[in-house]
Design an enzyme around this catalytic site. Structure first.
Site, short mmCIF file in Angstrom:
data_model
loop_
_atom_site.label_atom_id
_atom_site.label_comp_id
_atom_site.label_asym_id
_atom_site.label_seq_id
_atom_site.Cartn_x
_atom_site.Cartn_y
_atom_site.Cartn_z
N HIS A 84 0.97 -1.48 -0.03
CA HIS A 84 -0.05 0.02 -0.17
C HIS A 84 0.84 1.40 0.13
O HIS A 84 0.62 2.74 -0.17
CB HIS A 84 -1.00 0.15 0.65
CG HIS A 84 -0.31 -0.06 2.68
ND1 HIS A 84 -0.24 -0.58 3.16
CD2 HIS A 84 -0.13 1.49 2.97
CE1 HIS A 84 0.29 0.31 4.27
NE2 HIS A 84 -0.28 1.12 3.95
N ASP A 127 -6.23 -3.58 -2.30
CA ASP A 127 -6.17 -2.27 -1.96
C ASP A 127 -7.81 -1.99 -1.30
O ASP A 127 -8.05 -1.13 -0.49
CB ASP A 127 -6.27 -0.90 -2.95
CG ASP A 127 -6.06 0.28 -2.22
OD1 ASP A 127 -5.32 -0.10 -2.01
OD2 ASP A 127 -5.98 1.27 -3.02
N SER A 231 4.48 2.69 8.79
CA SER A 231 4.20 1.38 7.42
C SER A 231 5.02 0.25 6.76
O SER A 231 5.98 1.09 6.09
CB SER A 231 2.79 1.99 6.27
OG SER A 231 1.65 2.61 6.71
N GLY A 232 4.99 -0.72 7.08
CA GLY A 232 5.82 -1.42 5.49
C GLY A 232 7.08 -2.13 6.59
O GLY A 232 7.45 -2.97 6.74
#
Ligand SMILES: *[C@@H]1O[C@H](CO)[C@@H](O)[C@H](O)[C@H]1NC(C)=O
Ligand SMILES: *[C@@H]1O[C@H](CO)[C@@H](O)[C@H](O)[C@H]1NC(C)=O
Length: 309
Positions: A84, A127, A231-232
């Site tokens: 994302h 998504d 994130s990630g």
């Protein structure tokens, strides 16, 4: 003749196994932090600033030199992160990966900046549901492993994930410390508990939206969580037996941050071990050379055996 082919296969397999063994020996240097001791058992309430070198596989992924997402070093050429982070803008131009740095404002002597050659987003990433929220970044130039830059360990498969006693799990990142707050300049760390998927999928929690490709971690009462900007980045767990850290999850999503019964949701890395290897291999020239070498060896072995026989 059949027997010969069999022996030949064994030999080729032997060579391939040796090759794999060579890779494994390289991987045995993973998940260790030369500058920081094994973690203690104490829970860090609300998180704290991470000591220098505590999470040497953690990178900051930046767009135009602004931190946008976290990631983890898999090997000298590849970083793993969340799909994302790149879905809306899948171009590697203008992306940088910063490794070996705990403080984002002032580059120290241990910082390694790399541009990105290629982004591989999982083709089944959704998504809408955040299923398969994983992406790989190929770096323009290999990272150099130092006390400040190290690869994280990955599980061979889910069996291995379950077998290791993963007692202490930590989330790390430069993300906001409050929902809709600014990102941080110092890397932060917090210990979290893994939450069973059945619990996480209950009514009042995430109500059936947590797929087998996801892991929940945090606390039922909230208070400690990943947030925007994390994130990630890694959810990493320590194996006492192996004395090293494994990448259990990639920070994916949450309902706001640190709310009760809304723990952080992470992409379960062990579901993607094969995918990561396949994608990283398919564009690694070194491994192609390796494969050609194996073939040449196999042909030479056949010729030699036929001559001897
Ligand atoms: C999982 O990985 C371990 C370690 O490499 C291996 O011994 C085992 O056979 C694998 N299990 C499965 C089900 O693939
Ligand atoms: C895993 O943890 C359990 C409970 O803490 C313990 O009884 C067991 O011996 C551990 N296993 C290994 C392989 O360390």
């Amino acid at each position: 003749m059949e027997c010969k082919i069999f022996i030949l296969n064994l030999l080729v397999l032997g060579i391939i196994t040796l090759n794999h063994y060579g890779c494994a020996a390289e991987v045995s240097g993973c998940g260790q932090r030369p500058l920081v001791d094994a973690p203690g058992g104490s829970r860090i309430v609300g998180g704290q600033i991470a000591p220098e070198g505590a999470w040497p596989w953690q990178v900051s992924i930046q767009r135009g030199f602004f931190h946008t997402c976290g990631g983890s070093v898999l090997d000298s050429h590849w970083v793993v992160s969340a799909a994302h982070c790149f879905y809306d803008d899948p171009s590697p131009l203008n992306l940088q990966v910063l490794a070996g740095q705990q403080f984002l404002l002032n580059m120290g002597q241990h910082a390694q900046y790399r541009s990105v050659k290629k982004i591989v987003i999982h083709s089944d990433y959704s998504d809408l549901t955040f299923d398969n929220d994983i992406a790989l970044l190929q770096l323009s130039k290999p990272l150099q492993f130092t006390n400040y830059v190290q690869p994280v360990c990955t599980f061979a498969n889910q069996t291995e994930e379950e077998k290791l006693n993963l007692s202490m799990c930590f989330i790390t990142g430069w993300g906001a410390t409050a929902y809709e707050g600014p990102t941080e300049v110092n890397l932060r760390e917090a210990e979290v508990q893994l939450i069973l998927r059945e619990t996480c999928n209950q009514l009042g929690w995430y109500y059936g939206t947590i797929t087998p490709n996801m892991v929940c971690a945090g606390y039922e009462e909230g208070g400690i969580d990943t947030c925007q900007g994390d994130s990630g980045g890694p959810l990493q767990c320590y194996s006492e037996e192996q004395d090293r850290f494994y990448l259990l999850g990639l920070t994916s999503f949450g309902s706001e941050c640190a709310r009760p019964k809304k723990p952080g949701v992470y992409t379960r890395a062990s579901m993607y071990t094969d995918w990561m290897h396949r994608k990283a291999k398919s564009s690694s020239p070194a491994l192609v050379v390796h494969a050609i070498f194996i073939h040449i060896t196999a042909v030479l072995t056949t010729l030699w055996m036929l001559t001897v026989a």
